[in-house]
Design a protein around this motif. Structure first.
Motif, PDB file in Angstrom:
ATOM      1  N   VAL A 121     -65.238   5.649 -48.438  1.00  0.00           N
ATOM      2  CA  VAL A 121     -65.461   7.019 -47.960  1.00  0.00           C
ATOM      3  C   VAL A 121     -64.502   7.311 -46.809  1.00  0.00           C
ATOM      4  CG1 VAL A 121     -67.159   8.581 -46.926  1.00  0.00           C
ATOM      5  CG2 VAL A 121     -67.888   6.906 -48.648  1.00  0.00           C
ATOM      6  N   GLN A 122     -64.012   8.534 -46.759  1.00  0.00           N
ATOM      7  CA  GLN A 122     -63.067   8.909 -45.716  1.00  0.00           C
ATOM      8  C   GLN A 122     -63.744   8.922 -44.343  1.00  0.00           C
ATOM      9  OE1 GLN A 122     -60.517  12.301 -46.612  1.00  0.00           O
ATOM     10  NE2 GLN A 122     -61.016  12.121 -48.781  1.00  0.00           N
ATOM     11  N   ASN A 123     -62.946   8.694 -43.320  1.00  0.00           N
ATOM     12  CA  ASN A 123     -63.457   8.657 -41.949  1.00  0.00           C
ATOM     13  C   ASN A 123     -64.021  10.005 -41.516  1.00  0.00           C
ATOM     14  OD1 ASN A 123     -62.828   5.933 -41.283  1.00  0.00           O
ATOM     15  ND2 ASN A 123     -60.672   6.487 -41.115  1.00  0.00           N
ATOM     16  N   GLY A 124     -64.973   9.944 -40.594  1.00  0.00           N
ATOM     17  CA  GLY A 124     -65.499  11.165 -39.976  1.00  0.00           C
ATOM     18  C   GLY A 124     -66.542  11.886 -40.801  1.00  0.00           C
ATOM     19  N   MET A 125     -66.996  11.306 -41.905  1.00  0.00           N
ATOM     20  CA  MET A 125     -67.947  11.979 -42.784  1.00  0.00           C
ATOM     21  C   MET A 125     -69.386  11.637 -42.389  1.00  0.00           C
ATOM     22  SD  MET A 125     -66.076  13.581 -45.088  1.00  0.00           S
ATOM     23  CE  MET A 125     -67.364  13.985 -46.257  1.00  0.00           C
ATOM     24  N   PRO A 134     -72.104  14.847 -49.359  1.00  0.00           N
ATOM     25  CA  PRO A 134     -71.661  15.171 -48.000  1.00  0.00           C
ATOM     26  C   PRO A 134     -72.749  15.991 -47.321  1.00  0.00           C
ATOM     27  CG  PRO A 134     -70.479  16.496 -49.634  1.00  0.00           C
ATOM     28  CD  PRO A 134     -71.289  15.501 -50.398  1.00  0.00           C
ATOM     29  N   ALA A 135     -73.043  15.667 -46.072  1.00  0.00           N
ATOM     30  CA  ALA A 135     -74.146  16.340 -45.377  1.00  0.00           C
ATOM     31  C   ALA A 135     -73.882  17.835 -45.240  1.00  0.00           C
ATOM     32  CB  ALA A 135     -74.359  15.709 -44.007  1.00  0.00           C
ATOM     33  N   SER A 136     -74.903  18.637 -45.543  1.00  0.00           N
ATOM     34  CA  SER A 136     -74.804  20.090 -45.392  1.00  0.00           C
ATOM     35  C   SER A 136     -76.207  20.672 -45.350  1.00  0.00           C
ATOM     36  CB  SER A 136     -74.019  20.729 -46.551  1.00  0.00           C
ATOM     37  OG  SER A 136     -74.762  20.655 -47.753  1.00  0.00           O
ATOM     38  N   THR A 137     -76.336  21.864 -44.771  1.00  0.00           N
ATOM     39  CA  THR A 137     -77.631  22.539 -44.698  1.00  0.00           C
ATOM     40  C   THR A 137     -78.177  22.820 -46.090  1.00  0.00           C
ATOM     41  OG1 THR A 137     -77.004  23.583 -42.605  1.00  0.00           O
ATOM     42  CG2 THR A 137     -78.832  24.564 -43.814  1.00  0.00           C
ATOM     43  N   ASP A 155     -77.050   3.891 -61.744  1.00  0.00           N
ATOM     44  CA  ASP A 155     -76.403   5.023 -62.420  1.00  0.00           C
ATOM     45  C   ASP A 155     -76.122   6.174 -61.461  1.00  0.00           C
ATOM     46  OD1 ASP A 155     -76.921   3.431 -64.567  1.00  0.00           O
ATOM     47  OD2 ASP A 155     -78.454   4.720 -65.451  1.00  0.00           O
ATOM     48  N   ASN A 156     -77.102   6.500 -60.606  1.00  0.00           N
ATOM     49  CA  ASN A 156     -76.930   7.608 -59.664  1.00  0.00           C
ATOM     50  C   ASN A 156     -75.798   7.326 -58.685  1.00  0.00           C
ATOM     51  OD1 ASN A 156     -79.134   8.813 -60.892  1.00  0.00           O
ATOM     52  ND2 ASN A 156     -80.588   8.083 -59.366  1.00  0.00           N
ATOM     53  N   LEU A 157     -75.714   6.099 -58.224  1.00  0.00           N
ATOM     54  CA  LEU A 157     -74.650   5.702 -57.311  1.00  0.00           C
ATOM     55  C   LEU A 157     -73.296   5.842 -57.992  1.00  0.00           C
ATOM     56  CD1 LEU A 157     -74.289   4.482 -54.450  1.00  0.00           C
ATOM     57  CD2 LEU A 157     -74.343   2.228 -55.527  1.00  0.00           C
ATOM     58  N   TYR A 158     -73.213   5.376 -59.233  1.00  0.00           N
ATOM     59  CA  TYR A 158     -71.959   5.440 -59.989  1.00  0.00           C
ATOM     60  C   TYR A 158     -71.541   6.899 -60.212  1.00  0.00           C
ATOM     61  CZ  TYR A 158     -68.609   4.476 -63.755  1.00  0.00           C
ATOM     62  OH  TYR A 158     -67.477   4.399 -64.538  1.00  0.00           O
ATOM     63  N   ARG A 159     -72.483   7.723 -60.623  1.00  0.00           N
ATOM     64  CA  ARG A 159     -72.147   9.122 -60.924  1.00  0.00           C
ATOM     65  C   ARG A 159     -71.793   9.908 -59.668  1.00  0.00           C
ATOM     66  NH1 ARG A 159     -77.037   8.683 -64.458  1.00  0.00           N
ATOM     67  NH2 ARG A 159     -76.247   7.990 -66.488  1.00  0.00           N
ATOM     68  N   SER A 160     -72.339   9.494 -58.533  1.00  0.00           N
ATOM     69  CA  SER A 160     -72.002  10.180 -57.278  1.00  0.00           C
ATOM     70  C   SER A 160     -70.519  10.055 -56.955  1.00  0.00           C
ATOM     71  CB  SER A 160     -72.824   9.607 -56.122  1.00  0.00           C
ATOM     72  OG  SER A 160     -74.191   9.942 -56.247  1.00  0.00           O
ATOM     73  N   THR A 161     -69.906   8.927 -57.353  1.00  0.00           N
ATOM     74  CA  THR A 161     -68.481   8.731 -57.028  1.00  0.00           C
ATOM     75  C   THR A 161     -67.598   9.742 -57.742  1.00  0.00           C
ATOM     76  OG1 THR A 161     -68.126   7.136 -58.825  1.00  0.00           O
ATOM     77  CG2 THR A 161     -68.882   6.265 -56.729  1.00  0.00           C
ATOM     78  N   ARG A 195     -67.468  13.040 -54.683  1.00  0.00           N
ATOM     79  CA  ARG A 195     -66.046  12.971 -55.067  1.00  0.00           C
ATOM     80  C   ARG A 195     -65.123  13.418 -53.943  1.00  0.00           C
ATOM     81  NH1 ARG A 195     -63.440  13.583 -60.479  1.00  0.00           N
ATOM     82  NH2 ARG A 195     -61.226  13.967 -60.081  1.00  0.00           N
ATOM     83  N   GLY A 196     -65.481  14.498 -53.280  1.00  0.00           N
ATOM     84  CA  GLY A 196     -64.626  15.039 -52.225  1.00  0.00           C
ATOM     85  C   GLY A 196     -64.608  14.203 -50.958  1.00  0.00           C
ATOM     86  N   CYS A 197     -65.472  13.204 -50.876  1.00  0.00           N
ATOM     87  CA  CYS A 197     -65.544  12.356 -49.679  1.00  0.00           C
ATOM     88  C   CYS A 197     -64.654  11.120 -49.780  1.00  0.00           C
ATOM     89  CB  CYS A 197     -66.984  11.877 -49.447  1.00  0.00           C
ATOM     90  SG  CYS A 197     -68.217  13.175 -49.412  1.00  0.00           S
ATOM     91  N   MET A 198     -64.009  10.949 -50.936  1.00  0.00           N
ATOM     92  CA  MET A 198     -63.350   9.678 -51.204  1.00  0.00           C
ATOM     93  C   MET A 198     -61.878   9.877 -51.551  1.00  0.00           C
ATOM     94  SD  MET A 198     -66.369   8.234 -53.671  1.00  0.00           S
ATOM     95  CE  MET A 198     -65.998   6.515 -53.442  1.00  0.00           C
ATOM     96  N   LYS A 199     -61.078   8.872 -51.192  1.00  0.00           N
ATOM     97  CA  LYS A 199     -59.700   8.839 -51.637  1.00  0.00           C
ATOM     98  C   LYS A 199     -59.678   8.485 -53.120  1.00  0.00           C
ATOM     99  CE  LYS A 199     -57.857   7.315 -47.162  1.00  0.00           C
ATOM    100  NZ  LYS A 199     -57.108   6.245 -46.457  1.00  0.00           N
ATOM    101  N   GLU A 200     -58.689   9.028 -53.828  1.00  0.00           N
ATOM    102  CA  GLU A 200     -58.634   8.834 -55.271  1.00  0.00           C
ATOM    103  C   GLU A 200     -58.554   7.356 -55.648  1.00  0.00           C
ATOM    104  OE1 GLU A 200     -58.752   9.681 -59.219  1.00  0.00           O
ATOM    105  OE2 GLU A 200     -59.091  11.065 -57.539  1.00  0.00           O
TER     106      GLU A 200
END
Length: 481
Positions: free
Chosen positions: A158-162, A174-177, A310-316, A321-326
């Protein structure tokens, strides 16, 4: 639930105390990186770190079979070590995690101590390997972080600062309201309801406990916090659905040769006692220990009726997806075998990491003295990775763990493997306690690719593998084990 031993990762749980459940968790990347790393773990590593009590299908039995089988049946002594301590192809990334589940040192290499050896520019990554040239046992050395050419960047998943939200069943966002409100609505709660907040510091022991719960439970965070006893649902399958097998590549590199076994079963097709099998079948069964968790999900589209991998895998590839480097996402979606850890029949089509050439500025001194500040080498030398399954240059490309030739094995319904002997045959027959009115017959079966895929699939979530796949889909009598 704080830690007093070793490094920890922090996580904040939001808890419905009235219903004794964790609603969701909030954390920085450190905790989520550790959880995502579960997808890269070889199945054999999971069995080992869980003390051969993973309770995942037949994996514990397979692992103990490798332990108990004589070295004489393996291509090399190192082959047995490879199955009991399989290497993680993403080990260099996982080594940078704040808390580690697997204690394997990815910087450990083994080199020939013989300074006159003809293959002095080679190394091995597996304990118990021997030099292919002079036959010497290889000595353990540790490569310093800055000593070899490789990726020195602190690569995590996961990218830094998340800030991230992790649900009890391991969906990652990613955390959001909007996510918080959506989850509260799902649980029928309001913002003003009495939701407890608990800050935890999880050490390696707690993370290992969480790993087991992720594999077997739909509520791993609730189970961890409230210390709920793990009682995974028993999964008994009459027949595995064809829908479990997504269409795989017909790449010519993945040719399948049918496998013949002899099945010992009751004449009325209600029970399988064992199969008599050769090297080709045993190699596939044992090779399952080297397969990463994520590769099982990729091959079959799901992990198991139990657990929430499965949930962990699908989250990637979904919510996170937007939290991670390709490149990091690829490590999780398509985990690879470590170099030389694949087997002859790669029915799951798992790619293998290409062997790495380590460039040392001090290779000769390193072989003799280990890492020192004093070096007399005149120029850098590249060290190539040896195949631990090989006995010499003549079989340097061998893929099998088990020796070929006319050797047979007994494989019980729960995939316990024994070398074939009259004593072992009688022991299995007695243990099965077959009723006197049940007649036993031997039937030759030729396994095609789909049947082998089904057997490997069943091995992950049932203890009645052979009967689940190879008997007709009707009510079966289950022998005592």
């Amino acid at each position: 639930m704080s830690s007093n031993a070793g490094p920890t990762v922090a996580v904040k749980l939001f808890i419905d105390e009235e219903k004794q459940r964790v609603l969701f968790a909030e954390s920085d990347k450190e905790f989520v990186d550790v959880v995502f790393s579960f997808l890269t773990l070889p199945l054999g590593s999971i069995v080992r770190v869980l003390g051969k009590q993973s309770e995942v299908g037949c994996l514990d039995e397979i692992y103990k079979s490798v332990e108990n089988l004589s070295i004489d049946h393996f291509q090399t002594k190192a082959c047995k070590t490879m199955l009991l301590r399989p290497l993680n192809a993403a080990a260099s990334e996982c080594d940078r995690l704040k808390v580690k589940v697997d204690d394997t040192n990815p910087r450990a290499i083994y080199v020939c101590p013989n300074s006159s050896c003809q293959i002095s520019c080679s190394y091995c990554s597996v304990y118990d390997a021997v030099c292919k040239s002079c036959g010497c046992s290889l000595y353990l050395k540790e490569v310093p972080l800055n000593a070899a050419v490789g990726n020195s960047e602190d690569v995590f998943f996961v990218q830094n600062g998340m800030k991230l939200i992790v649900t009890d069943d391991l969906h990652v966002y990613p955390a959001s309201t909007s996510i918080v409100l959506s989850l509260l609505d799902k649980f029928g709660l309001q913002e003003e309801d009495n939701i407890e907040e608990k800050n935890l510091e999880l050490n390696s022991n707690k993370i290992t406990s969480l790993l087991k719960r992720v594999l077997l439970s739909k509520q791993p965070l609730t189970g961890l916090y409230f210390d709920v006893a793990l009682t995974p649902d028993a999964v008994i399958l009459d027949q595995l659905s064809e829908e479990m097998f997504p269409k795989q590549s017909k790449d010519g590199n993945h040719k399948f040769i049918p496998i013949k076994i002899k099945l010992v079963q009751t004449k009325d097709h209600t029970s399988v006692l064992y199969a008599e099998a050769g090297q080709d079948f045993i190699d596939i069964v044992f090779g399952l220990l080297s397969v990463p968790v994520g590769s099982i999900v990729k091959a079959y589209g799901q992990w198991s009726p139990n657990g929430c991998v499965d949930n962990l895998y699908r989250s990637t590839d979904g919510s996170a997806r937007g939290c991670m480097k390709e490149e990091c996402r690829t490590l999780l979606l398509s985990p690879k075998f470590a170099p030389f850890f694949g087997c002859t029949t790669n029915v799951l089509q798992v790619d293998e990491l290409h062997p790495r050439v380590l460039l040392f500025k001090y290779l000769k001194c390193f072989r003799t003295h280990g890492w020192t500040s004093t070096c007399y080498c005149s120029q850098p030398l590249g060290a190539t990775l040896m195949n631990p399954k090989s006995l010499g240059s003549a079989d340097a490309t061998t893929r099998a763990y088990i020796k070929g030739g006319p050797r047979n094995f007994i494989v019980t319904n729960d995939l316990r493997v024994l070398h074939f002997s009259i004593a072992n045959t009688l022991h299995v027959l007695r243990a099965a306690k077959i009723p006197k009115d049940k007649k036993l017959v031997e039937q030759e079966v030729t396994l095609d690719r789909i049947q082998v895929l089904k057997l490997l699939r069943a091995a992950v979530f049932t203890r009645e593998v052979l009967s689940s796949v190879l008997l007709p889909p009707k009510k079966k009598w289950h022998p005592h084990h």
